[in-house]
Design a protein around this motif. Structure first.
Motif: not given
Length: 111
Positions: A75-88
Motif C-alpha cells: 500500500g506504499h504510495e511511491r515506486a521506482y520505475f524503469m522501461q525495458i524493451q521486451l518485445r520487438s
C-alpha cells in the motif's frame, strides 16, 4: 551412457534382443551386443543453469526515478520505475515498478 567398443557409437537398450530373449545393449551400426545380466541404476544429478535477472538485479534499480503509484502488496504510495524493451521494436516498452518501501521491495509490471 555406454558406447560400442568396436565402433564407438552409443549403445541402446533393447529388450528381447539377445539369443534367449534377454535385455541387451545393442549397437545400431555394427552387430555388437552386450547382454545385461543384472539390474543397474545410474543417476546423474544435473547442475541447474544460473538464470540472469531480467531486470538487472539490485544494481539496476539504484539510479532510477520514482513515481506516485500504489504498491499492491504493502500500500506504499511511491515506486521506482524503469522501461525495458521486451518485445520487438514495433511493440511498446514495458514499464516495471519496484516499491520504494525498503521492507517491501515488491516488483510488478504495468498491465
Amino acid at each position: 551412457m555406454h558406447f560400442c567398443p568396436s565402433c564407438s557409437n552409443l549403445l541402446l537398450v533393447e529388450t528381447g534382443a539377445g539369443q534367449n530373449g534377454e535385455t541387451c545393449l545393442v549397437c545400431q551400426t555394427c552387430p555388437y551386443m552386450y547382454p545385461i545380466t543384472k539390474a543397474f541404476i545410474s543417476r546423474t544429478i544435473l547442475k541447474r543453469k544460473e538464470v540472469d535477472d531480467v531486470l538487472g538485479g539490485n544494481e539496476a534499480w539504484k539510479n532510477v526515478d520514482t513515481v506516485e503509484t500504489l504498491c499492491e502488496k504493502c500500500g506504499h504510495e511511491r515506486a521506482y520505475f524503469m522501461q525495458i524493451q521486451l518485445r520487438s521494436a514495433d511493440e511498446p516498452m514495458t514499464l516495471f515498478y519496484r516499491c520504494c518501501n525498503s521492507s517491501c521491495n515488491h516488483n510488478w509490471k504495468e498491465n
